[in-house]
Enzyme design. Structure first.
Site, PDB file in Angstrom:
ATOM      1  N   ASP A 160      34.024  37.214  40.169  1.00  0.00           N
ATOM      2  CA  ASP A 160      34.981  36.225  39.709  1.00  0.00           C
ATOM      3  C   ASP A 160      36.374  36.307  40.331  1.00  0.00           C
ATOM      4  O   ASP A 160      36.896  35.337  40.847  1.00  0.00           O
ATOM      5  CB  ASP A 160      35.139  36.331  38.189  1.00  0.00           C
ATOM      6  CG  ASP A 160      33.813  36.182  37.440  1.00  0.00           C
ATOM      7  OD1 ASP A 160      32.753  36.156  38.065  1.00  0.00           O
ATOM      8  OD2 ASP A 160      33.863  36.086  36.202  1.00  0.00           O
ATOM      9  N   GLU A 384      29.772  48.019  32.206  1.00  0.00           N
ATOM     10  CA  GLU A 384      29.687  46.869  33.114  1.00  0.00           C
ATOM     11  C   GLU A 384      30.121  47.282  34.526  1.00  0.00           C
ATOM     12  O   GLU A 384      29.486  46.931  35.514  1.00  0.00           O
ATOM     13  CB  GLU A 384      30.586  45.748  32.578  1.00  0.00           C
ATOM     14  CG  GLU A 384      30.514  44.456  33.375  1.00  0.00           C
ATOM     15  CD  GLU A 384      31.414  43.362  32.816  1.00  0.00           C
ATOM     16  OE1 GLU A 384      32.209  43.641  31.883  1.00  0.00           O
ATOM     17  OE2 GLU A 384      31.326  42.227  33.320  1.00  0.00           O
TER      18      GLU A 384
END
Ligand code: DGY
Length: 417
Positions: A160, A384
């Protein structure tokens, strides 16, 4: 903790994040089905429940649009804890969805699942094959420039807030984006997430896509954000190869797929930044390189390129951190050890890089990356992403794709070295 306990923990994460037919990346922060997360989840499930692995990818492909596009998020059920949800996106497919895609690792993992049991998976592979071909065709029709695969939104690359997009993002004036409330920073420390500057542009791009009805031709003409991306280019190149292999096994004519592979092999050279001496992202509108040695630069081998030029680069970046491979080289003035795709190490990217190294005969490097990733997860958990210097966990916890790559690749139980 011994690896048998970690295997058990990883399986519990997958089953705990299972929402019935699909898996969320992690509860709270990401409460829906994400495209490449889901393909990794299937690879993980295949290590202990092949049936469940097939269901995961079938649920994902069920969201395919008429155009062939498979969305990056499928909103199977409402969840107020996430923004932007289905009402903001206004996707036009059979399941409420976003309007962009994500790196197509699915064909590669579907092939891997099928190889667990050819006979049992034959009918399911046959049913999925034409849908995968249609999705890959959509990429070739709408995302390719000079043979390199472009993204039309930073979320499409899955990376992102990578600095790869800084130039193209600076070209967007997010006028009229209006007020909105982010939910991600209610789940995770804001210092580990994209900034408001990024989000204004993310949402502005979503609003534009929705206004244009997610029409591919209109978006191609009007979207100011079009960046040729190493993630997409190398992952699609690899996925084409695996899809062609599936097609051959099924007795299909794979000439079209072979032609796509040749196009991308030629096109990869468009991503070679001679000043950087590395594969780099290229802002297609401005014809400017990003100037980033990222972990996506090292996917060239995974794509199937036998390319020695990146070997000194990976050695250099590797030696700059304790826990490789950082998402941005630490020498960059844009490096940020905790902020998502601007520095942290991602186990899933390590898995893809290592598979590529192995396939190109760089077996010692491949094995070392696997061991380093196993150590990182064993010491710091199924996060993550991780700080590449300290290993500190960052972003969401009990993360599906970290658990999946543990089971399918990093765990000594998965091993072939
Ligand atoms: C998010 O919401 O952060 C996701 O990465 C978008 O795909």
């Amino acid at each position: 903790m011994d690896h048998i306990s970690l295997d058990r923990q990883a399986r519990a994460i997958l089953t705990g994040n299972d929402r019935g037919g699909y898996t969320v990346p992690t509860a709270g922060l990401y409460p829906y089905q994400w495209n490449w997360d889901s393909a990794f989840a299937a690879w993980g499930f295949a290590q202990f429940d092949v049936e469940r692995a097939w269901t995961e990818v079938e649920t994902l492909i069920a969201g395919q649009w008429d155009s062939g596009m498979v969305p990056h998020i499928l909103f199977h059920q409402p969840d107020p804890g996430y923004f932007p949800g289905p009402d903001v996106w206004g996707g036009t497919g059979p399941i409420p969805s976003s309007g962009i895609s994500q790196p197509p690792v699915a064909a590669t993992f579907i092939r891997a699942i099928w190889e667990q049991d050819r006979a049992a998976g034959a009918a399911r592979a046959r049913a999925l094959y034409p849908k995968l071909v249609k999705w890959h065709q959509w990429f070739m029709d709408w995302r390719v420039e000079n043979g390199a695969v472009c993204i039309t939104h930073p979320w499409e690359a899955g990376r992102d807030n990578a600095p790869d997009w800084d130039g193209a993002m600076a070209g967007i004036d997010p006028v009229g984006v209006g007020d909105y409330t982010r939910r991600d920073t209610a789940h995770v420390d804001a210092a580990m997430r994209p900034t408001k500057y990024d989000y204004d542009r993310y949402i502005w791009l979503v609003q534009m896509g929705r206004r244009l009805g997610w029409d591919d031709a209109a978006l191609k003409a009007q979207n100011p954000f079009r960046v040729a991306d190493p993630t997409m280019t190398f992952i699609l190149m690899r996925a084409h190869r695996d899809l062609a292999e599936m097609g051959r096994t099924l007795g299909e004519d794979v000439g079209r797929i072979e032609a796509w592979i040749a196009t991308l092999e030629r096109g990869a050279e468009a991503l070679w930044n001679p000043d950087l001496g590395a594969y780099d992202a290229l802002d297609v509108k401005a014809q400017k390189f990003a100037g980033c040695v990222s972990n996506a630069s090292f996917l060239c081998w995974y794509g199937g390129l036998d390319d020695d030029r990146m070997r000194p680069q990976i050695a250099r970046v590797w030696n700059a951190v304790r826990y490789p491979v950082p998402s941005l080289e630490p020498a960059s003035d844009r490096f940020d050890a905790k902020r998502y795709w601007r520095g942290p190490t991602w186990a899933i990217m390590n898995a893809l890089i290592s598979l590529g190294l192995r396939d190109q005969g760089l077996t010692a490097e491949a094995a070392r990356l696997r061991r380093d990733t196993a150590t990182l997860i064993a010491e710091h958990g199924f996060a993550e992403y991780f700080d590449p210097h300290t290993g500190a966990p960052a972003g969401g916890g009990t993360f599906t794709w970290t658990a999946a790559v543990w089971l399918a690749w990093a765990s000594p139980s998965a091993g072939d070295d």
